[in-house]
Every structure is written in C-alpha cells, then in structure tokens.
Design an enzyme around this catalytic site. Structure first.
Site, PDB file in Angstrom:
ATOM      1  N   TYR A  33      12.114 143.700  23.501  1.00 58.39           N
ATOM      2  CA  TYR A  33      13.002 142.737  22.852  1.00 58.39           C
ATOM      3  C   TYR A  33      12.236 141.973  21.776  1.00 58.39           C
ATOM      4  O   TYR A  33      11.163 141.441  22.016  1.00 58.39           O
ATOM      5  CB  TYR A  33      13.578 141.776  23.891  1.00 58.39           C
ATOM      6  CG  TYR A  33      14.789 142.317  24.605  1.00 58.39           C
ATOM      7  CD1 TYR A  33      15.134 143.657  24.539  1.00 58.39           C
ATOM      8  CD2 TYR A  33      15.609 141.472  25.348  1.00 58.39           C
ATOM      9  CE1 TYR A  33      16.260 144.137  25.194  1.00 58.39           C
ATOM     10  CE2 TYR A  33      16.734 141.951  26.001  1.00 58.39           C
ATOM     11  CZ  TYR A  33      17.061 143.287  25.922  1.00 58.39           C
ATOM     12  OH  TYR A  33      18.179 143.753  26.562  1.00 58.39           O
ATOM     13  N   LYS A 208      27.990 142.733  35.275  1.00 60.15           N
ATOM     14  CA  LYS A 208      28.044 143.973  34.493  1.00 60.15           C
ATOM     15  C   LYS A 208      26.941 144.933  34.936  1.00 60.15           C
ATOM     16  O   LYS A 208      25.799 144.522  35.143  1.00 60.15           O
ATOM     17  CB  LYS A 208      27.901 143.678  32.994  1.00 60.15           C
ATOM     18  CG  LYS A 208      28.305 144.861  32.123  1.00 60.15           C
ATOM     19  CD  LYS A 208      28.584 144.445  30.696  1.00 60.15           C
ATOM     20  CE  LYS A 208      27.317 144.272  29.899  1.00 60.15           C
ATOM     21  NZ  LYS A 208      27.591 143.763  28.542  1.00 60.15           N
ATOM     22  N   LYS A 210      24.990 148.686  34.087  1.00 66.99           N
ATOM     23  CA  LYS A 210      24.725 149.741  33.102  1.00 66.99           C
ATOM     24  C   LYS A 210      24.991 151.102  33.745  1.00 66.99           C
ATOM     25  O   LYS A 210      24.570 151.348  34.887  1.00 66.99           O
ATOM     26  CB  LYS A 210      23.269 149.669  32.643  1.00 66.99           C
ATOM     27  CG  LYS A 210      22.934 148.386  31.916  1.00 66.99           C
ATOM     28  CD  LYS A 210      23.513 148.362  30.509  1.00 66.99           C
ATOM     29  CE  LYS A 210      23.219 147.043  29.823  1.00 66.99           C
ATOM     30  NZ  LYS A 210      23.669 147.022  28.427  1.00 66.99           N
ATOM     31  N   ASP A 238      29.015 149.488  31.479  1.00 66.09           N
ATOM     32  CA  ASP A 238      28.518 149.566  30.100  1.00 66.09           C
ATOM     33  C   ASP A 238      27.707 150.846  29.904  1.00 66.09           C
ATOM     34  O   ASP A 238      26.667 151.028  30.541  1.00 66.09           O
ATOM     35  CB  ASP A 238      27.630 148.334  29.836  1.00 66.09           C
ATOM     36  CG  ASP A 238      27.101 148.273  28.406  1.00 66.09           C
ATOM     37  OD1 ASP A 238      27.391 149.190  27.619  1.00 66.09           O
ATOM     38  OD2 ASP A 238      26.396 147.295  28.090  1.00 66.09           O
ATOM     39  N   ASN A 240      26.632 152.014  26.822  1.00 65.83           N
ATOM     40  CA  ASN A 240      25.757 151.973  25.636  1.00 65.83           C
ATOM     41  C   ASN A 240      25.814 153.235  24.774  1.00 65.83           C
ATOM     42  O   ASN A 240      24.782 153.774  24.383  1.00 65.83           O
ATOM     43  CB  ASN A 240      24.313 151.687  26.060  1.00 65.83           C
ATOM     44  CG  ASN A 240      24.146 150.261  26.553  1.00 65.83           C
ATOM     45  OD1 ASN A 240      24.387 149.987  27.730  1.00 65.83           O
ATOM     46  ND2 ASN A 240      23.790 149.341  25.671  1.00 65.83           N
ATOM     47  N   GLU A 264      32.340 149.459  28.531  1.00 68.72           N
ATOM     48  CA  GLU A 264      31.779 148.968  27.276  1.00 68.72           C
ATOM     49  C   GLU A 264      31.038 150.086  26.556  1.00 68.72           C
ATOM     50  O   GLU A 264      30.353 150.895  27.191  1.00 68.72           O
ATOM     51  CB  GLU A 264      30.826 147.814  27.609  1.00 68.72           C
ATOM     52  CG  GLU A 264      30.159 147.176  26.421  1.00 68.72           C
ATOM     53  CD  GLU A 264      29.404 145.898  26.819  1.00 68.72           C
ATOM     54  OE1 GLU A 264      29.797 145.243  27.810  1.00 68.72           O
ATOM     55  OE2 GLU A 264      28.412 145.569  26.150  1.00 68.72           O
ATOM     56  N   GLU A 293      28.846 145.115  19.905  1.00 65.66           N
ATOM     57  CA  GLU A 293      27.481 144.650  19.654  1.00 65.66           C
ATOM     58  C   GLU A 293      26.802 145.452  18.561  1.00 65.66           C
ATOM     59  O   GLU A 293      25.860 144.979  17.943  1.00 65.66           O
ATOM     60  CB  GLU A 293      26.645 144.675  20.945  1.00 65.66           C
ATOM     61  CG  GLU A 293      26.270 146.046  21.431  1.00 65.66           C
ATOM     62  CD  GLU A 293      25.532 146.004  22.774  1.00 65.66           C
ATOM     63  OE1 GLU A 293      26.172 145.637  23.773  1.00 65.66           O
ATOM     64  OE2 GLU A 293      24.344 146.331  22.824  1.00 65.66           O
ATOM     65  N   ASP A 316      28.852 139.693  17.866  1.00 67.47           N
ATOM     66  CA  ASP A 316      27.410 139.520  18.011  1.00 67.47           C
ATOM     67  C   ASP A 316      26.947 138.580  16.898  1.00 67.47           C
ATOM     68  O   ASP A 316      27.408 138.681  15.761  1.00 67.47           O
ATOM     69  CB  ASP A 316      26.730 140.880  17.895  1.00 67.47           C
ATOM     70  CG  ASP A 316      25.219 140.791  18.067  1.00 67.47           C
ATOM     71  OD1 ASP A 316      24.737 141.184  19.147  1.00 67.47           O
ATOM     72  OD2 ASP A 316      24.535 140.349  17.133  1.00 67.47           O
ATOM     73  N   HIS A 343      28.886 139.494  22.905  1.00 74.41           N
ATOM     74  CA  HIS A 343      27.645 140.119  23.352  1.00 74.41           C
ATOM     75  C   HIS A 343      26.541 139.071  23.267  1.00 74.41           C
ATOM     76  O   HIS A 343      26.448 138.330  22.289  1.00 74.41           O
ATOM     77  CB  HIS A 343      27.304 141.289  22.423  1.00 74.41           C
ATOM     78  CG  HIS A 343      25.934 141.849  22.651  1.00 74.41           C
ATOM     79  ND1 HIS A 343      24.944 141.808  21.695  1.00 74.41           N
ATOM     80  CD2 HIS A 343      25.383 142.455  23.737  1.00 74.41           C
ATOM     81  CE1 HIS A 343      23.852 142.381  22.172  1.00 74.41           C
ATOM     82  NE2 HIS A 343      24.080 142.778  23.403  1.00 74.41           N
ATOM     83  N   ALA A 344      25.697 139.025  24.304  1.00 74.65           N
ATOM     84  CA  ALA A 344      24.534 138.137  24.244  1.00 74.65           C
ATOM     85  C   ALA A 344      23.397 138.788  25.016  1.00 74.65           C
ATOM     86  O   ALA A 344      23.460 139.954  25.376  1.00 74.65           O
ATOM     87  CB  ALA A 344      24.877 136.763  24.769  1.00 74.65           C
ATOM     88  N   GLU A 374      28.813 136.857  27.626  1.00 75.68           N
ATOM     89  CA  GLU A 374      27.705 137.494  28.346  1.00 75.68           C
ATOM     90  C   GLU A 374      26.528 136.527  28.501  1.00 75.68           C
ATOM     91  O   GLU A 374      26.254 135.702  27.630  1.00 75.68           O
ATOM     92  CB  GLU A 374      27.239 138.736  27.570  1.00 75.68           C
ATOM     93  CG  GLU A 374      26.143 139.516  28.290  1.00 75.68           C
ATOM     94  CD  GLU A 374      25.904 140.908  27.686  1.00 75.68           C
ATOM     95  OE1 GLU A 374      26.273 141.117  26.513  1.00 75.68           O
ATOM     96  OE2 GLU A 374      25.357 141.759  28.417  1.00 75.68           O
TER      97      GLU A 374
END
Lengths: 432, 432
Positions: A33, A208, A210, A238, A240, A264, A293, A316, A343-344, A374
């Site tokens: 990140y 949520k 993944k 989600d 992605n 998502e 996002e 976003d 989205h966060a 989020e």
C-alpha cells in the site's frame, strides 16, 4: 486575503503490506500500500495536503505525472483557482498536450486527484468550513445528456430541507460503515474466525469477503463467515475483476446461498455492458452488483447508471478527479436513484472519502437506505487526523481540511526507496 | 537459436510541430508530435525497435512507465516470450502492483504498447516473415462474451481461401489510404485550397477535415473542401471529442449537406452509450460514426461493437497493447461486421499500422469495402524504412520488422530536452 501557491512537492511513500498479505485479493496478490503524497505551500506559509493511493510498483510513475502537472498549479493563487474551479479542473484534465496520455484516466487522472485533493485541503483549511459554490466546481462536459447544471442545482436546493437535522444526527451517531478487515484473500480460516469474533464484539454488522481465486475456497470461506456473523448481519463479496461475464454469473450463483448483498467488481471495470448483463442475471437471486474503485471518470459512471449496470455505486477519493468529479457522480447517482457506498481502505482513502459520503447524506441523498462506507483498519496511525470509528460508524472529522496530512516521521520512514524501512529491506535481501 | 533480451533503452523524442500547427485539432491545439522510443537488445546483438506516440508534455511520464516495465522484459529470452505470448502480455498488463495505475489504460497502456511493439519488431526480424500462432498471442480475458478462442480460429481458417491472391493484389496495388494532411484546424483557407489541389493531382480521393471549434468556420471549411474535391470524392469530418452528445447531433446535422462519410470522435472516447445515441440519430442522414484512436483496450472496443455505437472502427498501433490486443479487435470487428479504418499520422503510426491493416485484409476481413487507412504526410523522414505511398495507396513494407526504427541522427537531434533542436529553443526563448 490572496494566497499564492509557490511550491508543490510530491513524495513516493510505500508501506510493505505485502509481507502480511493485508489487502490481498484475486488480482492484487501482493500489494504494498502506497501513496503519491503531495504538499502545496502558499506565500503566506499555509499548506494543503493531498494524495492518491497506489499499491507499490508504479508509484514513481504517478509521482512523475504529479511533477508534470505541478507547472499548472504553482504560481496560481488559491482565489484564482476556486473562483473558476471548473476551469481549473479542465486546465488540469485537458491540457492540450497531456490529455493525450489519458484522457481523464489512468496515471494522469490519479495524479490529478492527488494535486486537486491538496487544493481542496488548502481551501477547506482556509475557509474553515464546507466550501460553497459547489456546482461551479463541476465540469459538466460529456455528462449533460444525463445531468444538466440546472438539475444538479435543483437536487442541492431540494436537500436544504432537513439539513441541520442530518448534521446533528451525523455528529451524534456517525455514518454507517462496513468492514473489509476480516477476510482478505490471503488470510487463513483461523485468522478470519478470530477477526470476525473481534469485529462482532466491537459492534460491526456488515462484512466483506474477498473471493474469485478458487471456487471451493470461496464456498468454504463464505460458509464460515456466514456462520460466524449469523443470518441477520450483512455479507458482501468482492472478486476484484477476476472473471469474464459468463463466469461471473455462474460463480456467484454458486455462492448465492450465503446471501451476499452484492458482488463487487465481478469483471473488467471498463465493462459497462458486461456489468449490466451480470446485474440482470443476478437480480432474481437478490444479489446486486457493485463497482467503482477503478472507474476512472464521470463519463464511465454516467454510463453505468444509464445502463442500469450497478445497484451500488462505489466512488473513490483518489481514482477520479478529486472532489470536483466526485460531486458530479454523487449528483448523477441521486438522479438515477442508486445508493453510493464508497470504496475506502488503502492509505488515506477512509480519511478522504468520509467527507464525500457525509456530504452525500447531508446535502444530496438525505437517505441512509442501502448505504454504508467501507472501512479497513490499516495504516491510520500515519495520519495527523485519522478517522474515528465508533460502534461501526464514521464519526465526522473535527479538524479543518481534507484529513490526509501525514506524520512527517512516517513520510520520512516509508519514503521509497530512501526511507529507513526500505533501506533495511534492501540490506536484508542482499544478506539472504 | 535462443536470444536473451539483455537491455532496454527508452528515449523521449519530440518534434516541435506546434510551431506550424501541424496536427492541430479542436482539443489538441498545439501538439508537439513525440514518441517514447524503445530499443531492446539481445545477447546475440539483435535489436528490436518500438515506440508509442504522444503529443509533447507528458512523454516523460510514459518514459518513466516504460522504465518500470523494463524489469519484466530484460532477462527474458525471445523464445520464452513468444512461446507463451498471451502469458507475457498478461504479465505486462496485469502485474499485481502496477495494474492499479491502469488497468490497461492511459500511461501504462501506452508504455506497454511501446515495449511490446519492440518485441514484435524483434520477433518479426528474427523470423523474417509474418509470425504464426497468432491466436496464442491474444489475451481473451474479458472478451469471451463477444468472441471465443474457437470463433477467432474459425475466422482465421476461413480467410485462408484466396489469401495468396490478396497478397499479390496488395503487392501490386497497395492498401487504399485517405489523407488528413490538407485540413488541420489551424490551417488557413488559402493553405487548405493549395493542399487540396496538390493532393488531387497526386491521386488522393478521400479527405478528412478537422471540425468542432466553431460552427461557422466548419461550414465554410467543409463547403470549401467539398467544392475543391467535387461530389464524387469522399469527405470525412473529425471533431476530436469536442462535443457533448446532444451538441454532436445538432452540430453534425448542420454539416450534413456536405455529405461526410463519417463524423470521427464526436464526444468523449469513453462514452459507448453516447456514441450509440449519436449513431442512431445520424443514421437517417447517411453519416456514420468513427472512433478508436483513444480507445484504450479491447474491452472498450467490444462494447462499442456490442452497442452498435460505431460504423467504423479506428484501431491504433500505440494506444492499445500492441499487436496482441489489436488482433483481438480486428477479429471482433470482423465478427460484428464493422469495417476497420486505422488511425495513423503522428510519429510512426503510419509505419506501424500498415502492418495491421494489411493483415486485416489478407488474413481476417478479405474485404476492402468501406475500408481505408489514414495517412498524414509528416515526419516519415526520420524512419529507416518509411511508408511508401503510391497513387493514394500504402505499398506493403519490404524490410523485415515492424518498421519503426528511427534514424539515430534524428533521435539525437530531437531528444528532449537535451537534443540540439530543444537546446536551441531554450536559448531562443531566453533571448526573447
């Protein structure tokens, strides 16, 4: 008082989150990140802080793009910018040469977000309150077939009724949130269980998970988490962007028994018609489609709305052109009656987007139905004014500005590649 | 023989075309035609040349992105790459960290094009002929709802019939072209007339005019050029994204009497549904809609086709992910029965895209109906093997490779900012 912007700096800040698979999903398996972190400074010594979120490699490209945009900002006064913010937005997004490498998408749009976020921060600090003349900040180019300036004005005027009541309510209760922190793709079942137990005890009711890498895994994980949270709490899934259109429909159908509220990012974030097809196929199962996002501008959101392709709009704060472009999307979503669930997570996204969703409730939608923001519990300790979560709600920020000023000590420590943390990694990997 | 790629260099080359308004249009008023120019080198001393086109400022950002991608290329053998070209394409376009700043759009996609163009050039030089196993180069992710691998294969197999005949025809006659060189937006009426006269005498029959800045100007210019070329030659108009949807319909309707074959880029290149609305409105006037030079990937083209939004598909050799992604679009366009009329011009775009459109005719569409390739007469002198135009047709390139190797003397002279030409400008502007 006129303030002239005399300096813009941008730094590449990365956190080695890939070490523990925080943030891992079906497409981003090892994110570090990161942010391109922008500070602007005026001749009166005032500062504005902005950033855009990235996930590691490539942040240096966004930094390079911010440096290129810097020439359009430095030398201007804040007054000059905000008195024609629409024009300034267009200057940045439509420079006759630089627009070629977008337009209004990808690296240059992320850089635009970082720069404009810093301008909004500076402006908000100066005013010490929510800025007015919002409509004049929006570039309506390419969206007038869905929303005119007049319609936008009417939406805002209509929402004047009951505004103070909603402000008071938010100050008291905060804005409802959901958590993504319990179930990243790389987490073990054991860890997932522990995190769910903790979250439930802290008052979380919306979770949520993944999915998308392996169907058997997904069934096991969804079953486990539904068991943990019980039938009345909310579950979202989600993927992605992992699937093709047909695959998304088949796969999600097999997870329907765990009653997810939404799927998502089932497929390519550019695929408006694909999302519409998935929405249509999943509607009978009571599963909505959410995305946004990686939706890069207002024109894409316009079409998602026109095509009835999304049941939840995920704005976003760093992907599109800052507050200016997000305002356009909030207003369009309201007109098309689709709830916004931002989205966060990432780095600083919670800090930024809380402003937008509070604005949405107080000044646009006036509704909390099917709405939530989020939350991811990571990296907030690096901010001067981190978000405050109480009983699974975002409590309104109290400090003036856009809440993304970082601790200078964090910036120094995590700057890439010269910060202490990254120098240490380099030493270690040379040793290995 | 295995060749390992051991080096990748990238340079920022800019031509000061804005001085004479070559290339000017309603949105790009002062372009300096530029490229990010890539050279890869193998351990056997072979080289591959690639580039992506830009219009000045911002080229350094694309250069930065190419440098970031370089780590994924250097160290690999050409054999390893082409034996799983689909996988290599996905490696570049879907790196777990770098995809965040796209995905598959904007700066990172332009950089991917430049890098992959150099790989295709190297491969073609090695093979000395058109490469096989084309299908295995295509990443079908996100397009299987429009075109499956099996369908793609069937299209190519069907086109085997008559192939040699079409090869012979192309060698003899070349591929039909149209010219954009006569009517850039910044040109005077006088210049426009002179250029039309010259072009007619050289055998040109198809002409494109830039429009969109001012309606009265457009009417005058279209009337003038229609008068010059007569009723039987072909006229196209190009607004370079200037309008909103409603505005596009109104404006083009007022130019209908000059019988344009198509209106190009009437609005935002991301607006699939907008283009569909414009197509529908203009169909009764016999005017088609063309777009694609800023269409960033196969998923966008897929939707333009699904929505019947375009009557002419304008592929670009540098905007999408090189030959790999263009192959997917050529095959989809064939399936949806929409003719491909490539975008060219810029720097090196003609040199590159001639390969793609020859391939389209010989191996995919087998048709010349409603088809032609753009030509702009600029900057070809900087290439080792520039395009050859005879009687308004592209004559097939004879040298092996992808035709975008530049003269080293040009590269040195125009490199930004250290080349002689740019140093001179700096001196001059300091003097002024």
């Amino acid at each position: 008082m006129t303030q002239k912007i005399i300096k813009l700096t941008v730094r590449d800040i990365r956190f080695p989150t890939s070490l523990e698979l925080h943030g891992s999903d079906a497409m981003h398996t090892d994110p570090d990140y990161s942010v391109a972190y922008v500070v602007i400074e005026t001749d009166q010594g005032m500062r504005g802080y902005g950033l855009t979120f990235t996930v590691g490699r490539g942040t240096e490209i966004v930094v390079c793009a911010v440096e290129a945009l810097s020439a359009l900002v430095v030398g201007k006064s804040l007054e000059e910018i905000v008195s024609d913010f629409r024009g300034f937005y267009r200057l940045l997004s439509s420079d006759g040469q630089m627009r070629w490498i977008g337009p209004e998408k990808g690296v240059i749009q992320l850089a635009t977000a970082a720069v404009l976020n810093s301008v909004w921060d500076l402006w908000a600090r100066m005013e010490g309150k929510e800025p007015r003349k919002l409509i004049s900040c929006i570039d309506f180019r390419y969206i007038t077939d869905a929303l005119t300036e007049q319609e936008a004005l009417e939406i805002l005027e209509k929402a004047e009724a009951g505004k103070q009541q909603r402000v008071d309510q938010m100050l008291k209760e905060g804005y409802p949130a959901y958590t993504t922190s319990c179930a990243w793709l790389g987490y073990s079942d054991q860890l997932l269980k522990q995190l769910c137990t903790d979250a439930l005890s802290e008052g979380w009711t919306k979770f949520k998970v993944k999915v998308g890498a392996d169907l058997e895994d997904d069934i096991r994980r969804c079953s486990l988490i539904r068991q943990m949270i019980g039938p009345n709490n909310t579950l979202m899934i989600d993927a992605n962007q992992r699937w093709d259109v047909g695959e998304a429909i088949t796969w999600v159908t097999k997870l329907a028994e765990y009653k997810p509220l939404w799927i998502e990012e089932p497929t390519c974030p550019d695929d408006i018609l694909g999302h519409a097809a998935i929405s249509k196929a999943l509607a009978p199962l009571g599963i909505g489609v959410a995305s946004g996002e990686q939706c890069h501008n207002r024109v894409m959101f316009k079409q998602f709305l026109q095509a009835e392709a999304l049941q939840f709009i995920q704005i976003d704060s760093c992907r599109m052109g800052s507050v200016n472009e997000n305002l356009a999307v909030l207003l369009m979503a309201h007109k098309f009656k689709v709830p916004v669930c931002p989205h966060a997570g990432g780095v600083g996204l919670c800090e930024l987007v809380q402003h937008l969703i509070l604005f949405d409730y107080i000044s646009v939608s006036a509704s909390l139905d099917d709405r939530m923001c989020e939350f991811v519990d990571h990296l907030h300790e690096h901010f001067i004014s981190p978000v405050v979560i109480k009983n699974a709600h975002y409590m309104p920020p109290k400090d003036p500005g856009y809440s993304c000023e970082m601790l200078e000590s964090s910036v120094q420590r995590y700057q890439y590649p010269q910060g202490e943390v990254w120098k240490q990694f380099k030493k270690q990997s040379l040793k290995d």
